[in-house]
Structures are given as C-alpha cells and as structure tokens.
Enzyme design. Structure first.
Site, PDB file in Angstrom:
ATOM      1  N   LYS A  34      -0.999   0.861  18.381  1.00  0.00           N
ATOM      2  CA  LYS A  34       0.350   0.948  17.816  1.00  0.00           C
ATOM      3  C   LYS A  34       0.328   1.817  16.554  1.00  0.00           C
ATOM      4  O   LYS A  34      -0.735   2.130  16.013  1.00  0.00           O
ATOM      5  CB  LYS A  34       0.874  -0.449  17.487  1.00  0.00           C
ATOM      6  CG  LYS A  34       0.079  -1.181  16.416  1.00  0.00           C
ATOM      7  CD  LYS A  34       0.631  -2.577  16.173  1.00  0.00           C
ATOM      8  CE  LYS A  34      -0.178  -3.302  15.095  1.00  0.00           C
ATOM      9  NZ  LYS A  34       0.375  -4.638  14.786  1.00  0.00           N
ATOM     10  N   TYR A 254       2.855  12.913 -14.567  1.00  0.00           N
ATOM     11  CA  TYR A 254       4.187  12.368 -14.814  1.00  0.00           C
ATOM     12  C   TYR A 254       4.122  11.107 -15.671  1.00  0.00           C
ATOM     13  O   TYR A 254       3.243  10.264 -15.502  1.00  0.00           O
ATOM     14  CB  TYR A 254       4.871  12.020 -13.488  1.00  0.00           C
ATOM     15  CG  TYR A 254       5.396  13.214 -12.738  1.00  0.00           C
ATOM     16  CD1 TYR A 254       6.396  14.021 -13.287  1.00  0.00           C
ATOM     17  CD2 TYR A 254       4.919  13.524 -11.466  1.00  0.00           C
ATOM     18  CE1 TYR A 254       6.892  15.109 -12.585  1.00  0.00           C
ATOM     19  CE2 TYR A 254       5.407  14.606 -10.754  1.00  0.00           C
ATOM     20  CZ  TYR A 254       6.396  15.396 -11.325  1.00  0.00           C
ATOM     21  OH  TYR A 254       6.891  16.472 -10.636  1.00  0.00           O
TER      22      TYR A 254
END
Length: 358
Positions: A34, A254
C-alpha cells in the site's frame, strides 16, 4: 538535473520478504505494498516479488487494480474493504481477497450479488478500536456468511496496536481475543504484522502481513533493522550545492533559529520538505556528507537544508550527501525527528526520481 535521488535496492526487498517467510515456516505471506509500496514504487516492488510473494496487500481499489495489472494470479488483500457499494463489482472483477470490517460493508457485499465468489476476511476489532467487528457481532456475521454462495473462503483477520512494544499487555489481550474465535470454522487466519512476524510466533496463524520490514525499517522500538537481519531498501541521496563560513552569533535558515556558537562552516544540501524530508527535523539531525557524519543546522526549507560542516574541513561542493540509507538508517533519522521510518519512507514525494537496482 537536480542532484537528488531515491535509490531502491529491490534485492533487499526480496531478502526481507524471504526473512519474513523464514520466521514462520509453512505459512504464506501477503507483501504489503500500500501507499506506493511505502514510497518505494509499487510497480517495481510487485514486479520484483512477482515470483516470490504468495500475495499482496493494499489499502484501496486503485492500488489493487495496479497490482492485478502486474500479476494475474496473485491473491490481493483489500485491507480496508470497499468504501462504496459501487466498488464491489470491480472487486469481483479483480478477484480480490475482501476485508469486511463493519456491518455496512457486510450488507453492501450481500446486496452486490457478485457472480464470482470471493475470499472474504471478517475483521475482528481485537482491541485497537479502529476497524472491525466486536466478537459477538463477528460471530453473527460468520453465521450469515459461512454458507453464502458469494463467499469462496471465509477467513478471520485482525491487527495489533502495540506489537512494536514487546510484552505490551494489550498485545496478549488482542491475541487472546483472536484465539477466542477459533472455535468458528474459518478457512484462513491472519494476525501478524511485521513486529509480530519477527517476535510473536503464536500470532503467525496462516497468513503473515509483512509491511515495514520489507523495506528494511525496524517495526520494533528496541531492536534495530540490522539487529533483526533486515536490509535497507531505500537510500535518499543528495549533494552539497554550496558552502560558506558563518561567524559567531550569525544565524542560519528561516526564523534565524540556529545561531553559530563558534566559527562555523555551513553546507547547503539539495533536499527539502517538498521532497518529503520533514520540515520538523530539528537541528542536530544526522546526515552523512562524503560518508562522514554531520548534523542539520537550522530549519529545513522547501528545496534545501543546511548542515554544520565545522568538523568536516575536507567537505567540498559536489560531495554526496546521504539523508538516510545503507550508511545511516532511516530509523535513526526518524527518531531524531520524533517520528517513524514508515512516515519518512512513504512521504518521499513524486518529484524525487527513483532509481532501481536488482
């Protein structure tokens, strides 16, 4: 071309599947593919396991259809069942092993009136409380489906909540709940996820469901993949694209969250959170630069991240950077980020090219 690639070793996946089978002789195993085979590429993984896997397990019909197109005869287990009544006809066409995890799904299956009988897996909620019938309801549905013409095999399935923590009391409770239904006439039984495959022989039943272990990440909190004999399948590799000197007191990245406490040598790496590397990775998260350890400095950006190379004076622009892989386990990186290897692997985004070795 941007210097970032996820290299997938398909021979490692075959090795890890074989290890699962060796843990439980005479049992069969659904290879869980999956979520695009946990980010590794479902098409390539199914093809690599084509002649080895007894079956495959997926989360939705779209994934099942992809696997069926690659393998005409393998058993394909639809782990969450059908989400809409209209999906049962396609499930029949694809000849899926169908999980029924609640009364609504059971009624929709009966109403579908499929021409071809399917293997049906009744899901027991043995204690995780996510999907499945309680024991009394499951007994009632067993009685309704046992002789139904639309059912080829009637099977029992459940899922552990805490098998990754060895000796957790809930695991024993779940096992006892599962065993308490085996007075019923089931054709096949499946309970063992990766952690149970490796550590709980009593849970092996008829069908194993190895998932994360196939990809070389540990399912256990206290044992590494290497200690379990697993081989890492994915290496996420980037490159140093810039170097600079940063003075004491200057910041990187940042938010200016990382401040140099000594004269620092900072490298910029061609990988960021748009590639699946977690933005939440803290300063100090390990990476390998030219095969040697370095650590993150400052926040991860969308396309780049910064590393402190103050102790690696030989590092140069163009040097290879391993974010995780054979030299640095994905589980170690995940721990530093406060998450699991499952999440890091499955979140590597589509813009990262995959390259495959056999």
């Amino acid at each position: 071309m941007r210097p970032l690639v996820a290299t997938v070793d398909l021979s490692a996946i075959r090795h890890n599947y074989a290890l699962a089978k060796r843990c439980a002789p005479q049992r069969q195993a659904f290879a869980v593919v999956k979520a695009n085979a946990y980010g590794h590429g479902a098409r390539e993984v199914v093809t690599a396991l084509h002649d080895d896997a007894d079956g495959f397990a997926v989360a939705c019909l779209e994934e099942a259809a992809e696997v069926r197109a690659l393998h005409a005869s393998a058993r394909i287990l639809l782990l969450e069942g059908c989400f809409e009544a209209s999906e049962y006809a396609l499930a029949g066409q694809l000849r899926l092993d169908l999980v029924i995890q609640g009364a609504e799904q059971g009624e929709a299956f009966l109403a579908a009136g499929l021409d071809i009988p399917l293997n049906v897996w009744l899901k027991l909620d043995s204690g995780m409380h996510r999907l499945g019938f309680d024991p009394a309801a499951l007994r009632a549905w067993h009685a309704r489906l046992r002789s139904h013409p639309g059912v080829r095999e009637l099977n029992l399935i459940s899922h552990f909540a805490c098998a990754d923590e060895r000796n957790h009391p809930l695991t024993e409770q779940q096992l006892e709940s599962f065993l308490g239904l085996l007075d019923l006439d089931f054709d096949q039984r499946s309970l063992a996820n990766s952690a149970a495959v490796l550590t709980i022989p009593a849970a092996h039943m008829d069908w194993l469901r190895p998932g994360i272990m196939l990809y070389g990440s540990t399912p256990l909190a206290d044992l590494s993949a290497a200690e379990l004999g697993l081989k890492p399948a994915m290496s996420l590799g980037a490159q140093l694209i810039s170097l600079r000197e940063v003075a004491v007191g200057e910041s990187v990245g940042y938010g200016a969250t990382w401040i140099a406490e000594r004269p620092a040598r900072i490298g910029t790496v061609s990988c960021g959170y748009a590639d699946g590397y977690p933005r939440t990775a803290p300063a100090g998260t390990p990476v390998l630069v030219g095969g040697r350890r370095a650590i993150l400095a400052g926040r991860v950006s969308m396309d780049m991240l910064a590393v402190d190379l103050s102790d690696l004076p030989e590092a140069r622009v163009g040097d290879p950077v391993e974010l995780w892989g054979a030299g640095l386990s994905v589980d170690e990186v995940a721990r530093a980020c406060g998450t699991l290897g499952y999440e890091l692997l499955s979140k590597v985004t589509a813009r990262v090219p995959r390259r495959y070795s056999h």
